[in-house]
Design an enzyme around this catalytic site. Structure first.
Site, mmCIF file in Angstrom:
data_model
loop_
_atom_site.group_PDB
_atom_site.id
_atom_site.type_symbol
_atom_site.label_atom_id
_atom_site.label_comp_id
_atom_site.label_asym_id
_atom_site.label_seq_id
_atom_site.Cartn_x
_atom_site.Cartn_y
_atom_site.Cartn_z
ATOM 1 N N CYS A 33 36.706 12.630 30.556
ATOM 2 C CA CYS A 33 36.821 13.979 31.130
ATOM 3 C C CYS A 33 36.152 14.034 32.505
ATOM 4 C CB CYS A 33 36.171 14.971 30.178
ATOM 5 S SG CYS A 33 35.849 16.603 30.868
ATOM 6 N N CYS A 36 33.229 16.406 32.670
ATOM 7 C CA CYS A 36 32.074 15.816 31.982
ATOM 8 C C CYS A 36 31.379 14.803 32.882
ATOM 9 C CB CYS A 36 32.505 15.134 30.684
ATOM 10 S SG CYS A 36 33.299 16.233 29.497
#
Length: 109
Positions: A33, A36
């Protein structure tokens, strides 16, 4: 416990999290991600100076019961816990201030 760079191989159950004593940050996300990845320096900066706060990094996704039990919709989601109870939550942190504010709520609780 300082920042943990990798996701747990086996996430804890919701019951295990609810029964934890002390301070913890439960981080939901995935290794791939982009949001992230961008948040990791902020999370690391926050937690490296907080040895009393446990960092529990959990890989999330469809069918993952722990994330669903916390109603995680976006990654990363950081849930700040005291004795297993949610005190604060930050979704997709973009500034250190957002995390600092949540940590202040956690340590004041």
């Amino acid at each position: 416990m300082p920042y943990t760079p990798t996701h747990l191989q086996t996430p804890p159950s919701r019951e295990d999290v609810d029964q934890r004593k002390g301070l913890a940050v439960l981080e939901f996300g995935t290794p791939w991600c982009g949001h992230c990845q961008r948040a990791q320096p902020l999370v690391e900066q926050l937690l490296n100076g907080q040895p009393q706060v446990e960092h529990i990094k959990v890989e999330d996704g469809p069918g993952r019961p722990l994330g669903r039990s916390y109603r995680v919709k976006l990654w990363p989601t950081l849930v700040f816990l005291k004795d297993g109870q949610e005190v604060a939550r930050v979704v997709r942190p973009e500034t250190a201030q957002a995390l600092d504010d949540a940590l202040a709520q956690l340590t004041a609780a």
